[in-house]
Write a protein that holds these residues in place. Sequence first.
Motif, short mmCIF file in Angstrom:
data_model
loop_
_atom_site.label_atom_id
_atom_site.label_comp_id
_atom_site.label_asym_id
_atom_site.label_seq_id
_atom_site.Cartn_x
_atom_site.Cartn_y
_atom_site.Cartn_z
N PHE A 34 3.40 -2.50 4.05
CA PHE A 34 3.34 -0.70 3.83
C PHE A 34 4.84 -0.07 4.21
CE2 PHE A 34 3.59 -1.28 8.74
CZ PHE A 34 4.06 -0.33 9.08
N SER A 83 -1.46 1.59 7.36
CA SER A 83 -1.13 0.06 8.39
C SER A 83 -2.03 -0.90 9.25
CB SER A 83 0.05 0.22 9.25
OG SER A 83 -0.31 1.14 9.73
N THR A 116 0.84 -1.12 0.19
CA THR A 116 -0.28 0.43 0.19
C THR A 116 0.91 0.87 -0.05
OG1 THR A 116 -2.04 0.63 1.00
CG2 THR A 116 -0.13 0.02 2.12
N PHE A 147 -6.34 -4.83 5.17
CA PHE A 147 -5.20 -5.00 5.69
C PHE A 147 -5.38 -5.40 6.75
CE2 PHE A 147 -0.83 -3.27 4.06
CZ PHE A 147 -1.14 -3.40 3.22
N CYS A 166 1.29 -8.54 4.38
CA CYS A 166 1.32 -6.69 4.00
C CYS A 166 2.54 -6.38 4.41
CB CYS A 166 -0.63 -6.57 4.74
SG CYS A 166 -2.09 -7.36 4.00
N LEU A 186 2.01 -8.33 8.86
CA LEU A 186 2.59 -6.81 8.39
C LEU A 186 4.27 -6.62 8.58
CD1 LEU A 186 1.26 -4.16 7.73
CD2 LEU A 186 0.59 -3.74 9.92
#
Length: 406
Positions: free
Chosen positions: A189, A257, A156, A177, A187, A277
């Motif tokens: 960020f 996030s 992202t 997310f 994911c 993440l």
Amino acid sequence: MCWTRHRREAAVIEGFLRQDGRKGIRNHVAVAYLVECARHVASEIVLPYREAGAQVIGFPGCFPNDYAQKMMERLCTHPNVGAVLLVSLGCESFNRFQLAEAIAKSGRPVETIVIQKAGGTRTSVAEGQAWVAARIEELSRAERVPMGLEELVVGTVCGGSDGTSGITGNPAVGLAFDRLVGEGATCIFEETGELIGCEEVMAARAATPELGRELTRSVEKAARYYATLGYGSFAAGNAEGGLSTIEEKSMGAYAKSGSARIDGLIKPGDLPPKGGLYLMDVVPDGEVRFGFPNISDNAEIAEMMASGAHLTLFVTARGSVVGSAIAPVIKICANPETYARLSEDMDVNAGRILSGSSLTEVGAEIFDLTLAVASGRKTASEQLGHAEFILTYKSFEPIGPACLPS
């Protein structure tokens, strides 16, 4: 072309299996120029085959750079890439032999055209088009296979932010997310230069205290870097859109996030080892040598792709229209007035949150669209032919063990 659910409601998408075991959501032929002098030939080779999946990427510099070499190796072996044609002028310093070897080892067809040896522009274009046409025909016979969310990597970014970004588009992506991470996806960020002021809050979400300190240090490094440049990651358009300071912009950027635990810190080209993440540190290490860290949003998208992102969720409020080569971009518009003007370039109207739609509703729409695009649905930027790409000089040191706690 649609994602489905089976076995305890686990989401399943469809991708293309590669020899290294990874799966891609697109099956592109990448035509990669290795110096700016070869860009025109690469573009001419692709021109008749844009609709069939051929796309241009490349590095413009004539002088060697370890970052650029790593980036090109990662991008040319990206899961969304099925074959690669390298286009060299012939006298640049880029190590085309190392790049071709890395591609061949990945099991992908690869060929190199050296313009100076091939006889010039016309002969190079003709040779390249013949090779690309043959590869497209081969790749067209590939069938999609089931792909779990634990195999999906989503990045992202946000660009063209204004006062609506932090209350509509970015937090809606954050909810998507959270759901993706909860279902096993990876994911990513960024950007540390737009997280200034959020260090302590972000560090509290780290999987370990050691990782928390690394997250904080990455933002502090960005602050020093921008201070040396004398120019932060804050554009005139941000101010015109109602943002007042980098800290205010950071709060909005941080929202994308989500709220899940942060499992690691990576740098461009690092591949996350498992689902979860991750923060990407995009600011070069060492002294300021290469100017502004990322000169456009597409530079950040390229770095996400180099770390395996199959697609990117791009939040914009002022109205960026770009897409990307290799990996789709889902455009999420934070401002309802911008969406009204540029709706054909946007995939999601997050600005409707200002008129009563819930964050939960828009977050669910982004999640569902992510799965649909992963299974083949074209995004607005893909339909419009956007395939922007840019790569510049940088320098990074390897991450330490605290960045990826087990």
